[in-house]
Enzyme design. Sequence first.
Site, PDB file in Angstrom:
ATOM      1  N   GLU A   1       0.836  -1.208   0.000  1.00  0.00           N
ATOM      2  CA  GLU A   1       0.000   0.000   0.000  1.00  0.00           C
ATOM      3  C   GLU A   1       0.864   1.249   0.000  1.00  0.00           C
ATOM      4  OE1 GLU A   1      -3.404   0.001   2.666  1.00  0.00           O
ATOM      5  OE2 GLU A   1      -2.937   2.066   3.237  1.00  0.00           O
TER       6      GLU A   1
ATOM      7  N   ALA B   1      -7.997  13.073   2.477  1.00  0.00           N
ATOM      8  CA  ALA B   1      -9.168  13.936   2.627  1.00  0.00           C
ATOM      9  C   ALA B   1      -9.050  15.197   1.753  1.00  0.00           C
ATOM     10  CB  ALA B   1      -9.343  14.315   4.080  1.00  0.00           C
TER      11      ALA B   1
HETATM   12  P1  FAD Z   1     -17.206   1.726   8.128  1.00  0.00           P
HETATM   13  O1  FAD Z   1     -17.157   0.329   7.694  1.00  0.00           O
HETATM   14  O2  FAD Z   1     -18.333   2.579   7.646  1.00  0.00           O
HETATM   15  O3  FAD Z   1     -17.189   1.700   9.739  1.00  0.00           O
HETATM   16  C1  FAD Z   1     -17.005   2.896  10.493  1.00  0.00           C
HETATM   17  C2  FAD Z   1     -17.712   2.741  11.846  1.00  0.00           C
HETATM   18  O4  FAD Z   1     -19.122   2.692  11.660  1.00  0.00           O
HETATM   19  C3  FAD Z   1     -17.348   1.440  12.566  1.00  0.00           C
HETATM   20  O5  FAD Z   1     -17.320   1.712  13.945  1.00  0.00           O
HETATM   21  C4  FAD Z   1     -18.498   0.490  12.209  1.00  0.00           C
HETATM   22  O6  FAD Z   1     -18.714  -0.498  13.224  1.00  0.00           O
HETATM   23  C5  FAD Z   1     -19.670   1.452  12.063  1.00  0.00           C
HETATM   24  N1  FAD Z   1     -20.597   1.044  10.990  1.00  0.00           N
HETATM   25  C6  FAD Z   1     -20.269   0.535   9.772  1.00  0.00           C
HETATM   26  N2  FAD Z   1     -21.366   0.337   9.027  1.00  0.00           N
HETATM   27  C7  FAD Z   1     -22.416   0.734   9.774  1.00  0.00           C
HETATM   28  C8  FAD Z   1     -23.825   0.780   9.553  1.00  0.00           C
HETATM   29  N3  FAD Z   1     -24.338   0.394   8.388  1.00  0.00           N
HETATM   30  N4  FAD Z   1     -24.607   1.244  10.552  1.00  0.00           N
HETATM   31  C9  FAD Z   1     -24.075   1.658  11.744  1.00  0.00           C
HETATM   32  N5  FAD Z   1     -22.745   1.629  12.003  1.00  0.00           N
HETATM   33  C10 FAD Z   1     -21.924   1.186  11.034  1.00  0.00           C
HETATM   34  N6  FAD Z   1      -8.784   6.298   5.426  1.00  0.00           N
HETATM   35  C11 FAD Z   1      -8.629   7.248   4.468  1.00  0.00           C
HETATM   36  O7  FAD Z   1      -9.025   8.408   4.678  1.00  0.00           O
HETATM   37  N7  FAD Z   1      -8.043   6.957   3.263  1.00  0.00           N
HETATM   38  C12 FAD Z   1      -7.595   5.713   2.947  1.00  0.00           C
HETATM   39  O8  FAD Z   1      -7.083   5.494   1.861  1.00  0.00           O
HETATM   40  C13 FAD Z   1      -7.734   4.680   3.933  1.00  0.00           C
HETATM   41  N8  FAD Z   1      -7.316   3.418   3.697  1.00  0.00           N
HETATM   42  C14 FAD Z   1      -7.548   2.431   4.612  1.00  0.00           C
HETATM   43  C15 FAD Z   1      -7.208   1.100   4.291  1.00  0.00           C
HETATM   44  C16 FAD Z   1      -7.473   0.065   5.183  1.00  0.00           C
HETATM   45  C17 FAD Z   1      -7.108  -1.355   4.803  1.00  0.00           C
HETATM   46  C18 FAD Z   1      -8.069   0.356   6.450  1.00  0.00           C
HETATM   47  C19 FAD Z   1      -8.330  -0.750   7.428  1.00  0.00           C
HETATM   48  C20 FAD Z   1      -8.397   1.675   6.779  1.00  0.00           C
HETATM   49  C21 FAD Z   1      -8.158   2.714   5.868  1.00  0.00           C
HETATM   50  N9  FAD Z   1      -8.529   4.038   6.143  1.00  0.00           N
HETATM   51  C22 FAD Z   1      -8.353   5.022   5.183  1.00  0.00           C
HETATM   52  C23 FAD Z   1      -9.068   4.402   7.449  1.00  0.00           C
HETATM   53  C24 FAD Z   1     -10.618   4.358   7.473  1.00  0.00           C
HETATM   54  O9  FAD Z   1     -11.134   5.332   6.604  1.00  0.00           O
HETATM   55  C25 FAD Z   1     -11.061   4.612   8.912  1.00  0.00           C
HETATM   56  O10 FAD Z   1     -10.692   3.546   9.735  1.00  0.00           O
HETATM   57  C26 FAD Z   1     -12.532   4.982   9.090  1.00  0.00           C
HETATM   58  O11 FAD Z   1     -12.701   5.496  10.412  1.00  0.00           O
HETATM   59  C27 FAD Z   1     -13.493   3.814   8.930  1.00  0.00           C
HETATM   60  O12 FAD Z   1     -13.611   3.415   7.633  1.00  0.00           O
HETATM   61  P2  FAD Z   1     -14.446   2.068   7.257  1.00  0.00           P
HETATM   62  O13 FAD Z   1     -14.479   1.986   5.799  1.00  0.00           O
HETATM   63  O14 FAD Z   1     -13.936   0.923   8.014  1.00  0.00           O
HETATM   64  O15 FAD Z   1     -15.888   2.528   7.800  1.00  0.00           O
END
Ligand code: FAD
Length: 291
Positions: free
Chosen positions: A17, A51
């Site tokens: 990555e 962002a």
């Molecule tokens: P989600 O899956 O939406 O989860 C976020 C929170 O909401 C969690 O607590 C979850 O339990 C809860 N949740 C999820 N779905 C629902 C629902 N339907 N209803 C209610 N609650 C829900 N960030 C960046 O800005 N840019 C990047 O390029 C980037 N790359 C990443 C790559 C990887 C492999 C990982 C693991 C993280 C990366 N991140 C990146 C960080 C990520 O954006 C953050 O961790 C963010 O806070 C959560 O993203 P998520 O997609 O896991 O969110």
Amino acid sequence: MTIAKFYGADQFGLSFELFPPKTAVGMTRLAEQAGKLIEYGPDYMTCTYGAGGSTQSRTLEVIADIRRQYQLPVATHLTCVGNTADSLHEYLTRALQSGVRNVVALRGDPPQGEKQFAAPAGGFAHANQLVAFIRAEFPEMGIAVGGYPETHQEAPSPEIDLENLKRKVDAGADLVITQLFYHNEDFFRFREQCERLGIGVPVVPGLLPVTNLGQIQRIASLCGAKLPAPFTANLQRYENDPRGQFEVGVEFAICQAQELVAGDVAGLHFYVLNQSAATGRVLDGVALPGR
Ligand code: FAD
């Protein structure tokens, strides 16, 4: 080819990555480091999505260049932050036009100064909505999502966080890449819980080899990763010796990766931070299945 194809029986997926540099000098350095990383035979590379506006266009530039130059499958990260469904559609259309056929679909973190994530007007509140959108609009794209062996910081409980991960997979994600972690037992427990919940896609551990105590303390505090106390103590012994910290970090990462491989992981995803040295040393020290 979608990146999920790199995992399965007799296969071991290796991925790196990158992040989009802010300057032209950073872009040149990244090009040099990518040339070294490619020698380790990754199956694909990904590039994060920031962002701010300028790094977002750099994401596609970086990853499309890697694809063109090395004929390597690539994935763009994409977040819901500041995006409407229309702007996401436009970005994904440009990605496909550049030959980028995979997305790491994320919600993103709340913008600076805000504690809670609010869906942008005309956009999405959670990654599962983004996954469903990509599946419906761009069915040919491969989709990875983020998973959290130590539980996402905002989640009320590990169980609820896992249910939310399942929503992303049910919406069409092909694989899960985890947040960085340093206690392998957290990963193994997480993988087992995923299996029990019927999450049938590969769950790939994300590794960040530590090269500098200060840097990892900052990153770990941002994402909530716990560092093992003996490891931190060992790094602190080399407080004024950057080379010593690097060696301690590499040694730890080799042991961590070896244990994961012995635990039959589907692959390894390295947060390389645009540098080849640490990841290269780790890969020199670990026998990956079938490589
Ligand atoms: P989600 O899956 O939406 O989860 C976020 C929170 O909401 C969690 O607590 C979850 O339990 C809860 N949740 C999820 N779905 C629902 C629902 N339907 N209803 C209610 N609650 C829900 N960030 C960046 O800005 N840019 C990047 O390029 C980037 N790359 C990443 C790559 C990887 C492999 C990982 C693991 C993280 C990366 N991140 C990146 C960080 C990520 O954006 C953050 O961790 C963010 O806070 C959560 O993203 P998520 O997609 O896991 O969110």
